[in-house]
Design a protein around this motif. Structure first.
Motif, PDB file in Angstrom:
ATOM      1  N   LEU A 118      84.045  41.808  33.587  1.00  0.00           N
ATOM      2  CA  LEU A 118      82.732  41.162  33.688  1.00  0.00           C
ATOM      3  C   LEU A 118      82.883  39.670  33.920  1.00  0.00           C
ATOM      4  O   LEU A 118      82.116  39.061  34.664  1.00  0.00           O
ATOM      5  N   ALA A 143      81.309  37.681  36.981  1.00  0.00           N
ATOM      6  CA  ALA A 143      80.485  36.474  36.891  1.00  0.00           C
ATOM      7  C   ALA A 143      81.009  35.398  37.831  1.00  0.00           C
ATOM      8  O   ALA A 143      80.235  34.709  38.504  1.00  0.00           O
ATOM      9  N   PHE A 175      79.100  33.733  41.011  1.00  0.00           N
ATOM     10  CA  PHE A 175      78.938  32.298  41.180  1.00  0.00           C
ATOM     11  C   PHE A 175      79.433  31.844  42.547  1.00  0.00           C
ATOM     12  O   PHE A 175      78.759  31.098  43.269  1.00  0.00           O
ATOM     13  N   ILE A 194      72.550  42.171  30.889  1.00  0.00           N
ATOM     14  CA  ILE A 194      73.838  41.556  31.223  1.00  0.00           C
ATOM     15  C   ILE A 194      73.805  41.022  32.647  1.00  0.00           C
ATOM     16  O   ILE A 194      74.482  40.055  32.969  1.00  0.00           O
ATOM     17  N   GLY A 195      73.009  41.662  33.458  1.00  0.00           N
ATOM     18  CA  GLY A 195      72.897  41.201  34.839  1.00  0.00           C
ATOM     19  C   GLY A 195      73.746  42.011  35.792  1.00  0.00           C
ATOM     20  O   GLY A 195      74.284  41.500  36.765  1.00  0.00           O
ATOM     21  N   LYS A 237      69.170  36.569  37.918  1.00  0.00           N
ATOM     22  CA  LYS A 237      70.323  35.690  37.744  1.00  0.00           C
ATOM     23  C   LYS A 237      70.727  35.087  39.091  1.00  0.00           C
ATOM     24  O   LYS A 237      71.036  33.903  39.184  1.00  0.00           O
ATOM     25  N   GLY A 295      77.218  27.092  36.417  1.00  0.00           N
ATOM     26  CA  GLY A 295      78.049  28.267  36.636  1.00  0.00           C
ATOM     27  C   GLY A 295      78.728  28.684  35.351  1.00  0.00           C
ATOM     28  O   GLY A 295      78.798  29.866  35.013  1.00  0.00           O
ATOM     29  N   LEU A 343      76.223  30.236  32.954  1.00  0.00           N
ATOM     30  CA  LEU A 343      75.857  31.561  33.414  1.00  0.00           C
ATOM     31  C   LEU A 343      76.940  32.575  33.099  1.00  0.00           C
ATOM     32  O   LEU A 343      76.689  33.661  32.600  1.00  0.00           O
ATOM     33  N   MET A 344      78.178  32.169  33.396  1.00  0.00           N
ATOM     34  CA  MET A 344      79.300  33.059  33.179  1.00  0.00           C
ATOM     35  C   MET A 344      79.400  33.395  31.704  1.00  0.00           C
ATOM     36  O   MET A 344      79.510  34.551  31.311  1.00  0.00           O
ATOM     37  N   SER A 373      76.571  35.659  30.517  1.00  0.00           N
ATOM     38  CA  SER A 373      76.745  37.037  30.957  1.00  0.00           C
ATOM     39  C   SER A 373      77.731  37.747  30.047  1.00  0.00           C
ATOM     40  O   SER A 373      77.510  38.866  29.591  1.00  0.00           O
ATOM     41  N   LEU A 374      78.812  37.038  29.790  1.00  0.00           N
ATOM     42  CA  LEU A 374      79.836  37.627  28.944  1.00  0.00           C
ATOM     43  C   LEU A 374      79.320  37.857  27.552  1.00  0.00           C
ATOM     44  O   LEU A 374      79.554  38.882  26.930  1.00  0.00           O
TER      45      LEU A 374
END
Lengths: 490, 497, 502
Positions: free
Chosen positions: A173, A177, A181, B387-388, B398, B417, B420-421, B424-425
């Motif tokens: 995951l 992500a 991005f 989670i997206g 997202k 970024g 967001l990362m 999400s995690l």
């Protein structure tokens, strides 16, 4: 020439429908459930094969489903490389299905419906990745793949399996992500995400930015491709049933990561741009480190599947190295190695699974003399192992040959040395098991064991045979090497 | 073109009157009560649907009670694309919630009261959405606080009362701060109209920042943004699950809606750009995202965890809106939509677990997926959307927000970024173990839910959940279509493009 | 001259005449008192409405008693504010009168029925008179009428605590009255007239002139202190909590709802009608001073209210806070602020009247006064409690109740001053609103959401209809005038403008 056709979507939808049918059928009628799997795998593979001639002659298939975001649609665009990967996945699905039926029934595994369901979903998404016409479509299927492989990793439901699952998810995951991005950044730079034959990023953004973006993409896809140090989920995931390992290592998952990297290098950046940016040497170095260290880690393993897992880590970086060296030979060698590695590794895993089913042994030190009791299995294993080492006439040799050649073409002979070193290391960890299997006497409960059923044996031998064929006659049409060359226009 | 029509008023009055009738009917028959409240929500929904063609043709619908004016501030309604879009979703979610309540509430006390205040809350929320000026908006905004307060303290336990107290008094306090802001605006420019994409044009100096701060305090409180979230994690979980669903799914969105109206209709994009506050607001959104997720990870109580997750998602909405780019705003709207569906679904699932198995604690959920497959499948879909994971609708939002960030400028984008990362995690970290536990582990030795037979929840509870799950998938796949048809025009209208 | 032109004197005479008739009829039959009072207050109310209409159409009405023009004759001057006050007073008294029929039957000994209504009418007459008078001395007289009758009404139950409370009220009230009398004397020495319009003209020439201006200031100070006691403005509020909580609830409603507002009216008259706005706002910033006092009153009154356990005492302290709101609005001396203050007189009268009547209903039905004992009443007396909740919300200032509108105007007014003190005032308003919420929500929570001590307490047992109707009318008013604020504003706005001369 581009043809607008529903074939790509058909190839993706068939496994999905299959998954639904499996879910609906459920545990009540196991035979019907497994019939769905087999039928869909054959059907899916046939759809992919039907695209061969046109693609091989340099054409493309196109299909657009729906717009996801304005300007970027959920669309498919089949080129040689994509079809190559789609074929690999859908073909290996047939083989794995047969094997799974034998394996799962023999071990009386629980939750088989879930297993088949997720497996079909994985295949569907792998095919989706392969045939995707733009980065977003690729990413959508990439994430579906992540999620649908996840129950498979945890299939055993033991605490080790649960931990492995969590680790798997955490890694993939995060990778996802990063890709998201990078993708968003690409979109803002260019306003498109559609793959182009020679990339579409050239002329957009500063060099600095493009370099950063490249790193983001490599890191993102590199997680699934198990580049060191992003690899550690892969050995942990070995707790899953053997067909799942096969899925991870050969059919879909790691290949998807590699596929993503190659797509980014060739169709997003374009080879010229990547070369101009000077990003290749670092990439090649990372790949080399992974090759060497993967092999060294493999040396230290006693658990057969863990050893194979580290071997995968090492082998995958052959492909990345091939892409990084960027000479025509190395690229075609690398791309072909996706399939070669797939067939060889699946053979090896199938063998490991067969041994597990028949004897319950997982560790190499307990397998002495197994070749006397399960000769066919071990012959298959030997072929796969030799291929991994890179011995002719098995397909692993072909890829290694082209890679070595490419390293020289590119003017970096040092990477040829890396390949040599890796060969040595591979030999060091693959030969002793073979030796022990054939030249030592079986002891303990191994004496009682017999060859596995044909459900298991068939796939092993078939894959071993294919590895041999790809190695012996690489010049006939439709072999991985030829497809790779078509794709690269060599 | 402005069309005068009383449809907005009907949409508002239908649940109000329906709720009161239902309250009376409940004394005679519970089924009749629930039917009436469902019908009232449906009427409201249909009335809003009836406005769709008019709005899509580029008209606005207005209705004023001029006699209710004080000075130039009538209690008036104006329906543009954004309120309409949100009203549609909200009233639909309300139907589901009403259907769901029917069986869920049967074991709780004061059902008539609950039904009444659910309807009243819907009515107030619709009023907030359709308000023509900030004055009318504030009126409904405050009413929502009180009606939803009754939902929060429904259990009447000491914890519920404490949570309610926190909610109510902080809500009042922040509402008063917002009220102060409204007064400032009115004194500065003499109007509170929400249809002009910025009414503060002639105002200069520090007073602008004071106005922005005070107005946002009220809106962000209701939205549960960090650092005004302190009530949310105690208030949402303590309410009965259908109420949690509408609190987290809808009432919070009301706060988001007001926040967006403040940014885009009181200040306007151009003014905010000259004020150079975008980065700070984005930062605040990022903090909320991060903080909410971090706290959610630490929770053991499922509903509390979901509540913290709301804090984080509201951060997304705020962040998207604060970017001040069309794509960012679009992301915020999709996120509003997504979170409304997904969080309602999650709370419905949490409610089903309580209803069927008496489970509130995450650790007790081991193996429950095998006994309640439908519930947990819905849970999984909604969680994945949170989670997206593409192609669910959470992904689309997202995606737009990231794009919006990138549009806004590079240094911001990189920092974003990361956020967001991370988020999400973090979402994955708190949702995935639940799914794993539910489906992949055996029942724990304590066997908290041994007595649960492997049949799922009653149909009237399962259907709303499944509808939401289907919505998450369908709107995820069709996100481009919906975006072109609905969201893009809305955004354009709001940005004045 | 039609009868309509005599309205100013009619509104005063109706209650006063009733006050004379009541004991006589009551002597014959006690049951006749209540209908009589209701009918006469209804007439007073209608007359007030007519008066307001004629003020709105014709402007300020000056009525010369016996046709003698001021400054020699006694003049009644009805401006918007006066008419407005008349409506509020007669309306609330009417409600209290309707309520009294059943309430008094239980609370008071039969022998006190006639005196009760007599005093009530006297008090109303006094308040009406104070509202419409144009003469400072008349004002004093009316104040004496209303004060003395209210002292008696507080003590009417005859309980010891009530008598003590009344005594305290009497002492402070007497001080207030004497202060105003001294103030009147000073002004008379200075100007030789007591007609307000006349005074205003003559005083204008004295602003800032030598010694006489000191006399002027002392007079002003006496007025301020005197009427502040009547209005219970902090810190001169100490009589209020005892008096308002010990009186019968119907009287508490009138006392808290309007009587202290008449004190505020007197303050306003002194500040803006006798002295000029520019004098009290700028030359000697009296308004600013009383604004500060009012701001403190809001906070302190609310804080005291929070610490109460007795429901009626809590309501009484809440009145201390809310008279602060009214005076603050007036003291702001801005268009919005003064409008808000005047508007709040009406809104607070309705809400506080309703609350006291509800408190009375609770006592009537259960005998409970302690806030913590009210659990379960929501089921027992649903309509009464619903009305209580609505009125409480109006006190807090929650839209769409009327309290919100006054809060809105007061807030605008505070900001309109444009000074830093305006920001402090709005802080006080908002904080006061929040504090108000704290103590009212505690009651509401107890009523609805607390487990009652005894199950049998929650049997449905609604207030009798006769008491319920005025409660519901007032609660309904809180909502209706919140949604249609233009109705009171149509008088309050011109009233404020006229007072401020803008």
């Amino acid at each position: 020439m581009e043809i607008y056709s529903i074939r790509p979507i058909l190839a993706v939808v068939i496994p999905f429908i299959c998954a639904l049918l499996i879910a609906v059928t459920g545990e009540k009628n196991r035979d019907l459930r497994e019939f769905w799997t087999l039928a869909a795998s054959v059907l899916g593979c046939m759809v992919v094969i039907s695209m061969f001639p046109h693609i091989y002659s340099g054409g493309k298939y196109i299909f657009t489903v729906a717009q996801i975001v304005p300007g970027v649609e959920l669309g498919f665009r089949v080129d040689a490389f994509g079809m190559f990967f789609a074929f690999l996945s859908s073909f290996l699905w047939i083989v794995t299905s047969v094997y799974s039926i034998g394996y799962m029934r023999a071990l009386k595994e629980h939750a088989q419906t879930r297993y088949y369901f997720c497996f079909a979903a994985c295949i569907a998404s792998a095919v989706g990745i392969a045939l995707a016409g733009n980065l977003l479509t690729l990413f959508v299927f990439y994430e579906i793949l992540t999620m649908s492989a996840f129950p498979l990793v945890m299939h055993e439901e033991t605490s080790a399996a649960l931990d492995a699952g969590k680790k798997y998810l955490a890694y993939t995951l995060s990778g996802g992500a990063l890709v998201l991005f990078g993708m968003a950044m690409t979109y803002t730079l260019t306003g498109t995400l559609t793959f182009a034959s020679h990339g579409f990023l050239a002329g957009h953004g500063s060099e600095q930015l493009l370099k950063m973006l490249f790193v983001i993409f490599i890191l993102g896809f590199g997680v699934k491709a198990a580049i060191i140090p992003l690899h550690s989920w892969l050995p942990s995931a070995m707790v899953a049933p053997t067909p799942v390992s096969a899925l991870l290592h050969a059919v879909a998952v790691v290949n998807a990561g590699i596929f993503g990297i190659v797509r980014v290098v060739t169709n997003v950046y374009g080879i010229e741009l990547v070369a101009d940016l000077g990003l290749l040497l670092p990439l090649a170095i990372v790949a080399s480190i992974t090759i060497i260290f993967g092999s060294i880690f493999a040396l230290a393993q006693d658990n057969l599947k863990r050893m194979l897992a580290y071997s995968t880590v090492s082998q995958l970086s052959y492909i990345i190295l091939g892409a990084a060296l960027l000479s025509p030979s190395s690229l075609s060698g690398g791309v072909a190695h996706i399939a070669h590695q797939g067939f060889m590794k699946i053979t090896l895993f199938f063998c490991a699974g067969a041994i597990l089913v028949q004897t319950g042994k997982k560790n190499l030190s307990e397998m002495h003399g197994i070749g006397h009791r399960m000769p066919l299995t071990m012959i298959g294993f030997t072929i796969g192992a030799l291929g991994m080492i890179g011995a002719p006439p098995i397909c692993g040799f072909i890829s290694k040959w082209y890679l070595g050649l490419g390293a020289l073409e590119a003017g970096h002979p040092i990477f040829t040395a890396v390949l040599m070193a890796s060969t040595l290391l591979n030999t060091a960890y693959f030969i002793p098991p073979i030796y022990n299997a054939f030249f030592k006497e079986p002891e303990g409960d191994l004496i009682e064991s017999r060859e596995a059923s044909w459900w298991l044996l068939g796939p092993i031998l078939l894959c071993a045979l294919i590895s041999l064929i790809f190695g012996m006659v690489p010049m006939i049409p439709y072999t991985p090497l030829q497809l790779a060359r078509t794709f690269l226009g060599v | 073109m402005i069309i005068i029509s009383c449809l907005p008023v009907i949409a508002l009055l239908s649940p109000l009157i329906g709720g009161i009738i239902a309250y009376q009917a409940g004394k005679i028959s519970e089924t009749a009560r629930d039917l009436i409240s469902i019908v009232a929500a449906i009427v409201s929904f249909i009335v809003i649907v009836a406005m769709v063609p008019t709005i899509l043709n580029g008209n606005t619908i207005e209705y004023s009670f001029y006699y209710t004016a004080i000075s130039t501030l009538p209690i008036a309604f104006r329906v543009g694309p954004f309120p309409l879009f949100l009203g549609l979703v909200i009233s639909f979610a309300w139907i589901l919630s009403a259907v769901y309540s029917h069986r869920y509430m049967e074991r709780l006390h004061s059902r008539n009261r609950f039904c009444l205040f659910m309807s009243l809350t819907l009515s107030a929320v619709i009023g907030t959405l359709f308000a023509k000026n900030m004055f009318a908006l504030f009126i409904f905004f405050e009413i929502t606080l009180f009606t939803s307060y009754v939902l929060v303290i429904h259990e009447e336990t000491p914890e519920a009362m404490a949570a309610g107290k926190k909610y109510l008094f902080l809500g009042l306090a922040t509402g008063l701060v917002m009220f102060f802001g409204i007064l400032l605006v009115y004194l500065q420019v003499g109007t509170l109209d929400l249809g002009k994409r910025g009414i503060l044009d002639g105002v200069h100096g520090n007073i602008l920042y004071v106005i922005l701060f005070t107005l946002l305090v009220g809106a962000l409180f209701k939205a549960g943004m960090f650092p005004l979230h302190v009530w949310l994690h105690s208030a949402h979980p303590i309410a009965p699950s259908p109420a949690s669903a509408v609190l987290s799914g809808v009432v919070v969105k009301e706060g988001c809606y007001v926040m967006i109206r403040i940014l885009y209709d009181i200040f306007g994009v151009n003014l905010l750009k000259t004020m150079l506050v975008s980065n700070w607001l984005v930062l605040l959104g990022g903090l909320s995202i991060f903080f909410g997720s971090a706290m959610a990870i630490r929770q053991h109580d499922l509903k509390t965890m979901l509540a913290y997750s709301t804090v984080s998602k509201v951060g997304y909405i705020f962040l998207g809106a604060a970017l001040l780019t069309p794509t960012g705003l679009q992301g915020a709207m999709v996120q509003i939509f997504h979170h409304l569906l997904a969080k309602s679904a999650l709370f419905f699932c949490a409610g089903a677990l309580i209803y069927k198995a008496g489970i509130r604690d995450i650790d007790q959920m081991a193996g429950i997926g095998k006994k309640m497959p439908i519930t947990m499948m819905v849970f999984t879909i909604a969680a994945l959307s949170m989670i997206g994971v593409p192609p669910l609708v959470g992904f689309a939002s997202k995606w737009y927000i990231v794009l919006g960030a990138l549009e806004a400028g590079r240094p911001l984008a990189i920092g974003f970024g990361l956020v967001l990362m991370l988020s999400s995690l973090m979402n994955a970290i708190y949702f995935i173990p639940i799914i794993i536990n539910a489906f992949f582990t055996g029942e724990s030795e304590h066997g908290e839910h041994k007595e649960v037979r492997p049949d799922d929840v009653p149909l009237s509870m399962a259907v709303p959940m499944v509808i939401l799950a289907i919505g998450i998938i369908v709107f995820g796949v069709l996100s481009a279509t919906t975006s072109v048809v609905v969201i893009k025009p809305t955004v354009n209208a709001m940005m004045g493009l | 001259m039609t009868w309509a032109s005599h309205l100013p004197i009619i509104v005063v005479l109706i209650p006063l005449l009733t006050a004379y008739i009541t004991p006589m009829l009551g002597w014959m039959d006690k049951r006749i008192c209540n209908p009589l009072v209701i009918v006469s207050t209804s007439f007073a109310f209608i007359a007030s409405l007519l008066l307001a209409r004629s003020v709105l159409t014709r402007g300020v009405i000056s009525y010369h008693m016996g046709g003698f023009a001021p400054p020699f004759g006694i003049a009644l001057v009805v401006d918007y504010f006066g008419a407005y006050m008349c409506i509020v007073i007669s309306f609330l008294t009417l409600m209290a009168a309707i309520y009294s029929r059943e309430y008094i039957a239980k609370e008071l000994h039969e022998s006190k029925t006639a005196p009760y209504y007599t005093l009530l009418m006297l008090m109303t007459g006094g308040m009406m008179g104070a509202s419409v008078t144009g003469d400072l001395f008349n004002m004093f007289v009316f104040f004496e009428i209303l004060s003395i009758s209210s002292y008696a009404l507080v003590a009417i139950t005859g309980k010891k605590v009530a008598i003590l409370a009344s005594y305290k009220y009497l002492l402070l009230g007497a001080i207030g009255t004497s202060f105003t009398l001294v103030g009147i004397a000073y002004l008379y020495i200075l100007t030789g007239t007591l007609n307000m319009a006349d005074l205003s003209v003559r005083l204008a020439s004295l602003y800032g002139v030598g010694r006489s201006s000191w006399t002027l200031l002392v007079a002003l100070a006496f007025f301020m202190v005197g009427y502040s006691i009547k209005a219970a403005l902090f810190p001169l509020h100490t009589w209020l909590p005892d008096a308002h909580s010990m009186a019968p609830s119907s009287i508490s409603a009138v006392l808290s709802g309007i009587l202290i507002k008449v004190g505020a009216l007197a303050l306003i008259r002194v500040l803006f009608n006798i002295f000029q706005p520019e004098f009290v706002v700028e030359t000697i910033p009296v308004t600013s001073m009383i604004s500060w006092m009012a701001a403190v009153a809001i906070i302190v009154g609310s804080l005291f209210a929070i610490s109460q356990v007795d429901l009626k005492r809590m309501l009484a302290y809440s009145s201390v806070a809310h008279i602060g709101f009214i005076i603050l609005g007036v003291g702001l001396a801005t268009g919005y602020g003064t409008t808000g203050g005047i508007l709040h007189i009406f809104n607070h009268a309705m809400a506080k009247g309703c609350l006291f009547l509800c408190a009375g209903a609770i006592i009537y039905k259960t005998g409970l006064r302690n806030i913590d004992d009210l659990a379960g009443l929501g089921n027992k007396m649903p309509f009464t409690m619903a009305a209580f909740t609505i009125a409480a919300l109006s006190m807090i200032g929650i839209p769409p109740t009327a309290g919100f509108i006054s809060k809105f105007y007061l807030g605008l007014g505070a900001l309109e001053t444009g000074t830093w003190s305006g920001w402090v005032f709005i802080g006080a308003i908002l904080l006061g609103s929040l504090l108000t919420a704290i103590f009212y929500m505690r009651v509401i929570n107890n009523i609805y959401f607390k487990e009652p001590l005894h199950r049998e307490d929650v049997q449905r047992d609604e207030t009798p209809l006769g008491m319920l109707i005025p409660i519901l009318i007032l609660a309904g008013g809180c909502v209706i005038f919140g949604i249609f604020p233009r109705i009171p504003l149509s008088l309050a706005e011109p009233a404020a403008k006229l007072l401020l001369g803008i």
